[in-house]
Design a protein around this motif. Sequence first.
Motif, mmCIF file in Angstrom:
data_model
loop_
_atom_site.group_PDB
_atom_site.id
_atom_site.type_symbol
_atom_site.label_atom_id
_atom_site.label_comp_id
_atom_site.label_asym_id
_atom_site.label_seq_id
_atom_site.Cartn_x
_atom_site.Cartn_y
_atom_site.Cartn_z
ATOM 1 N N TYR A 46 21.473 24.367 -25.281
ATOM 2 C CA TYR A 46 21.210 25.425 -26.260
ATOM 3 C C TYR A 46 20.260 26.490 -25.732
ATOM 4 C CZ TYR A 46 20.114 27.091 -31.038
ATOM 5 O OH TYR A 46 19.956 27.825 -32.179
ATOM 6 N N ASP A 47 19.308 26.071 -24.893
ATOM 7 C CA ASP A 47 18.287 26.992 -24.396
ATOM 8 C C ASP A 47 18.712 27.742 -23.140
ATOM 9 O OD1 ASP A 47 16.527 26.222 -26.442
ATOM 10 O OD2 ASP A 47 15.943 24.446 -25.288
ATOM 11 N N LYS A 106 24.317 28.822 -32.436
ATOM 12 C CA LYS A 106 23.033 29.363 -32.905
ATOM 13 C C LYS A 106 23.192 29.959 -34.303
ATOM 14 C CE LYS A 106 20.658 30.154 -28.586
ATOM 15 N NZ LYS A 106 19.970 31.082 -27.712
#
Length: 169
Positions: A46-47, A106
């Motif tokens: 995700y990052d 997101k």
Amino acid sequence: MNQRVIKPLVLILIIAMFGFFGYSLVTKGKHTDVGDKAFNFELPNYDGGTTKLTDYKGKVVILNYFASWCKPCKDEFPELAAYQKDYGGKYPLLMINRGETIDRIKKVTNDNKEGMVYLFDYNAKVSKQYNVTGQPETFVIDKQGIIREHYNGPVTEMQIYNWIKKYDK
């Protein structure tokens, strides 16, 4: 229908079935199952970095395959969020998505306010290794890296907790 039409249709159907089964046998790859050593993977997270299964060596790990458009996945999400809040620090929950973008996840997760570990299996290579056929699907991997549970369908926080108690030895 007359016999002139039925016979060729049955023949085509039989040929198609044999073709499908032959193709399935040829393309069937090696996959892991309950009792096997978990396939070690490295996936985008995700990052924007990557996460490896070996990052969690020596821990009981939960893998959950999901999709943002999947109704049962949406229904189970509050249970997974509660699990993450109560136990995720000690017993990691890795949320694995197939085929959707990071931006899409997101958006649907409100910027991950639950602090989940989201991974992205874009080419479905890892899901094939784990023999994932749909979503949601959940796996429990013990401290030795052995797959102990493979559950198809939505899970509850209590189900996951009971699995952890069973394999946290």
